[in-house]
Design an enzyme around this catalytic site. Structure first.
Site, short mmCIF file in Angstrom:
data_model
loop_
_atom_site.label_atom_id
_atom_site.label_comp_id
_atom_site.label_asym_id
_atom_site.label_seq_id
_atom_site.Cartn_x
_atom_site.Cartn_y
_atom_site.Cartn_z
N ASP A 93 -4.11 -4.28 -6.52
CA ASP A 93 -5.46 -4.28 -6.00
C ASP A 93 -6.40 -4.28 -7.20
OD1 ASP A 93 -7.22 -2.42 -3.39
OD2 ASP A 93 -7.65 -4.27 -4.45
N GLY A 95 -9.40 -2.86 -7.87
CA GLY A 95 -10.30 -1.79 -8.27
C GLY A 95 -11.55 -1.80 -7.41
N GLY A 96 -11.73 -2.88 -6.65
CA GLY A 96 -12.95 -3.02 -5.83
C GLY A 96 -13.12 -1.86 -4.88
N ASP A 147 -14.02 -7.10 -5.72
CA ASP A 147 -14.97 -7.20 -4.60
C ASP A 147 -15.67 -5.87 -4.40
OD1 ASP A 147 -12.68 -5.81 -3.89
OD2 ASP A 147 -12.84 -6.34 -1.77
N GLN A 190 -15.21 -9.98 3.21
CA GLN A 190 -15.97 -8.79 3.57
C GLN A 190 -16.88 -9.14 4.76
OE1 GLN A 190 -15.47 -5.80 2.44
NE2 GLN A 190 -14.15 -6.26 0.67
N ASP A 267 -0.65 -2.95 3.61
CA ASP A 267 -0.30 -1.86 2.67
C ASP A 267 -0.98 -0.59 3.16
OD1 ASP A 267 -3.14 -2.56 1.39
OD2 ASP A 267 -2.48 -0.59 0.65
N CYS A 305 17.34 7.01 13.77
CA CYS A 305 17.26 6.45 12.41
C CYS A 305 18.59 6.63 11.68
CB CYS A 305 16.14 7.17 11.64
SG CYS A 305 15.91 6.51 9.97
N CYS A 307 18.81 6.23 8.28
CA CYS A 307 18.53 6.28 6.84
C CYS A 307 19.25 7.47 6.20
CB CYS A 307 17.03 6.36 6.59
SG CYS A 307 16.30 8.02 6.64
N CYS A 310 18.15 10.87 7.40
CA CYS A 310 18.53 11.19 8.78
C CYS A 310 20.03 11.31 8.98
CB CYS A 310 17.95 10.14 9.73
SG CYS A 310 16.15 10.21 9.74
N HIS A 336 12.29 8.68 4.30
CA HIS A 336 12.42 8.34 5.73
C HIS A 336 11.18 7.58 6.23
CE1 HIS A 336 12.81 8.50 10.06
NE2 HIS A 336 11.57 8.97 10.06
#
Ligand SMILES: COC(=O)c1ccc(CCNc2nc3cc4nc(N)[nH]c(=O)c4cc3[nH]2)cc1
Ligand SMILES: [Zn+2]
Length: 373
Positions: A93, A95-96, A147, A190, A267, A305, A307, A310, A336
């Site tokens: 990213d 920094g905007g 931005d 934007q 994200d 789950c 994983c 779990c 998890h």
């Protein structure tokens, strides 16, 4: 070409689509969730663990790495991939958002943003050219344009001025972009909560013909319905043959609804951030493992789950670790939660492939949020 997007399959009932994003560090199956590694680490996770849970790409932050350790050190290390031992794609990213959400005493001009470091208080400056120079030193596969993420709420005139400046900043980012063959520059749309400004800004950003586009200025405190409304006004103006990235999102319902609105990339800090206060995302909804009711609960965090957390540990044990402030507890819940969101996106891609997305979405959301929500 640094990054190329391939549309694999459309969904008949929604705007969802399966895609493949080819980058210099590998190919990404979309729709995708990107774990956030702000300071060149996805908090408490090793690269091997991230690969074990299926993380295809991670996010890092220009603002944070500029302040600490400084982008020159990362450049001398051979770039971010080498520095953090991650050989898959990285998106940075610009920094905007961070400069507005983290630093104090900032001043915005046509040139860029003057601010004080939230760490040392020293006066600093970030503008389009600096943001591109830092991302050039970091060597990410995808660099976001510098931005302004307008504050929420903000009046229409402010948002219009800010969005127009963001287009002028994007042109300067494109001018300053050096690694055009190994790093893609994505533009960011934007326009606040004003549909007509969103459309106008989307057209101006897309006019610059970039390899991918993000929808910014959302997930800033507005209601989810408002967020979905802004997305639905914007996506029709984003080219179908380019990836669409919704920044800062998110929660399981927002990921699913975003995919159905035609978003390919997401994200959010959520999975590792809520792990810090002992909260896990499970197929039955959120679970706060610190609660006394789990003191003698020897079942796994999530019965559905498979994983590492779990299959090897119980709620009682994880509760004990979190209560004792043992970092292993934080690691187990982070592992998890990240697995949960990455697995959710795997199931979403499967559902699109099998033309079952609406049915999958209803089943998952009812189970996660309960039928009354
Ligand atoms: C427990 O959960 C949490 O702590 C937590 C914290 C922050 C967010 C919100 C993140 N939202 C968000 N991130 C963003 C990052 C952005 N970057 C740029 N360059 N431009 C934007 O316009 C922009 C908008 C965002 N909106 C979501 C969750
Ligand atoms: Zn699990």
């Amino acid at each position: 070409m640094a990054v190329r997007f391939e549309q694999i399959q459309d969904c008949q009932q929604t705007n969802a689509r399966l895609g493949r994003l080819h980058t210099p560090h590998g190919t990404i199956e979309t729709p995708i969730f990107m774990p956030v590694g702000t300071l060149a680490t996805v908090k408490t996770m090793s690269p091997e663990e991230l690969k074990a849970i299926g993380s295809q790409i991670i996010l890092a932050n220009t603002y944070h790495l500029y302040l600490r350790p400084g982008h020159e050190i990362v450049r001398e290390a051979g770039g971010l991939h080498t520095f953090m031992n991650w050989n898959r794609p990285i998106l940075t990213d610009s920094g905007g958002f961070q400069v507005f959400s983290l630093s104090k005493l900032r001043k915005i001009t046509e040139e860029g943003v003057s601010f004080r470091s939230h760490l040392s208080g020293e006066p600093l400056f970030l503008g389009p050219e600096q943001a591109m120079e830092i991302q050039n030193a970091l060597g990410s596969d995808i660099a976001m344009a510098f931005d302004e993420c307008a504050p929420y709420p903000a009046d229409r005139e402010y948002v219009r001025q800010s969005a127009e400046r963001t287009v002028r900043w994007l042109k300067r980012c494109k001018e300053a972009h050096q690694r055009t063959d190994s790093q893609a520059l994505f533009g960011i749309v934007q326009g606040g909560m004003y549909p007509d400004l969103r459309v106008e800004n989307a057209k101006a950003i897309v006019d610059l013909d970039l390899p991918g586009y993000a929808i910014g200025g959302l997930s800033v405190g507005e209601s989810k319905e408002q967020m979905y409304e802004m997305i639905s006004h914007t996506t029709p103006y984003l080219p179908k043959d380019k990836p669409r990235y919704l920044m800062g999102v998110g929660s399981p319902d927002a990921l699913i609804r975003g995919v159905m609105l035609g978003i390919d990339m997401f994200d959010c800090v959520l999975p590792t951030r809520i792990a810090r206060n002992g909260t896990a995302m499970t197929s039955q909804g959120r679970l706060v493992v610190k609660k006394a009711e789990y003191a003698r609960d020897f079942t796994s965090l999530d019965p559905e789950c498979d994983c590492y957390t779990c299959t090897k540990y119980t709620r009682a044990y994880i509760r004990h670790l979190v209560k004792a402030d043992e970092t292993f507890g934080l690691r187990l819940i982070s592992y998890h939660n990240l697995h949960f969101l990455l697995q959710l996106m795997t199931k979403v891609r499967e559902a699109i492939r099998n033309k079952q997305l609406p049915e999958f979405a209803n089943r998952f959301l009812t189970q996660y949020y309960g039928s009354d929500e």
